[in-house]
Design a protein around this motif. Sequence first.
Motif, PDB file in Angstrom:
ATOM      1  N   GLN A  45       0.822  -1.209   0.000  1.00  0.00           N
ATOM      2  CA  GLN A  45       0.000   0.000   0.000  1.00  0.00           C
ATOM      3  C   GLN A  45       0.855   1.257   0.000  1.00  0.00           C
ATOM      4  O   GLN A  45       0.534   2.230  -0.689  1.00  0.00           O
ATOM      5  CB  GLN A  45      -0.956   0.002   1.192  1.00  0.00           C
ATOM      6  N   LYS A  46       1.954   1.256   0.747  1.00  0.00           N
ATOM      7  CA  LYS A  46       2.819   2.435   0.770  1.00  0.00           C
ATOM      8  C   LYS A  46       3.400   2.721  -0.602  1.00  0.00           C
ATOM      9  O   LYS A  46       3.461   3.869  -1.039  1.00  0.00           O
ATOM     10  CB  LYS A  46       3.958   2.239   1.779  1.00  0.00           C
ATOM     11  N   SER A  92       2.111   1.888  -3.505  1.00  0.00           N
ATOM     12  CA  SER A  92       1.006   2.390  -4.328  1.00  0.00           C
ATOM     13  C   SER A  92       0.713   3.853  -4.012  1.00  0.00           C
ATOM     14  O   SER A  92       0.499   4.667  -4.919  1.00  0.00           O
ATOM     15  CB  SER A  92      -0.232   1.524  -4.100  1.00  0.00           C
ATOM     16  N   ASP A  93       0.713   4.201  -2.736  1.00  0.00           N
ATOM     17  CA  ASP A  93       0.447   5.591  -2.344  1.00  0.00           C
ATOM     18  C   ASP A  93       1.491   6.544  -2.917  1.00  0.00           C
ATOM     19  O   ASP A  93       1.148   7.614  -3.443  1.00  0.00           O
ATOM     20  CB  ASP A  93       0.405   5.724  -0.816  1.00  0.00           C
ATOM     21  N   ARG A 107      -4.436   9.950  -3.666  1.00  0.00           N
ATOM     22  CA  ARG A 107      -4.393   8.601  -3.085  1.00  0.00           C
ATOM     23  C   ARG A 107      -4.730   7.522  -4.105  1.00  0.00           C
ATOM     24  O   ARG A 107      -4.349   6.382  -3.952  1.00  0.00           O
ATOM     25  CB  ARG A 107      -5.318   8.511  -1.893  1.00  0.00           C
ATOM     26  N   THR A 108      -5.500   7.898  -5.129  1.00  0.00           N
ATOM     27  CA  THR A 108      -5.815   7.003  -6.237  1.00  0.00           C
ATOM     28  C   THR A 108      -5.646   7.801  -7.521  1.00  0.00           C
ATOM     29  O   THR A 108      -5.437   9.013  -7.476  1.00  0.00           O
ATOM     30  CB  THR A 108      -7.272   6.486  -6.172  1.00  0.00           C
ATOM     31  N   ALA A 110      -4.915 -10.169  -0.675  1.00  0.00           N
ATOM     32  CA  ALA A 110      -5.031  -8.968  -1.500  1.00  0.00           C
ATOM     33  C   ALA A 110      -6.036  -9.214  -2.611  1.00  0.00           C
ATOM     34  O   ALA A 110      -6.085 -10.308  -3.180  1.00  0.00           O
ATOM     35  CB  ALA A 110      -3.680  -8.591  -2.098  1.00  0.00           C
TER      36      ALA A 110
END
Length: 118
Positions: free
Chosen positions: A2-3, A5-6, A24-25, A106
């Motif tokens: 997640q990090k 991706s962020d 964020r997205t 996931a």
Amino acid sequence: MQKISDYINTSLQQAGYGFSSDGRTLGITPVIEHLLRKVGFVEVHLVPYMLNFSAGSPNWHMLYRNLEIMSQHFAPMLQYQGLTTEESEALYRQAHIDIRSEDFCAVEYLYAVYGKKK
């Protein structure tokens, strides 16, 4: 994961890509139908999918391979966000450890979009 991706999403937003207000997205999901209609598509259809990348799933290997590719090609984006080479390598090492866990879970939600150009 997640990090990583962020950081990548924030880098893309700062470079002018995407539609998210906070980075964020990418924010493409809510606007894709509107954008297609705006450029002349009709009968636009959205078909939702969910891919399971959890440990033991058939798609797990695809996620693992994508992580290998990301670690080679996205390092400059992480450094653009202020991470050192050592910090970005540590993030990828931890992600590799995480996804090898037998408890790793996931999923990815996505959809196919199609329509006709008028």
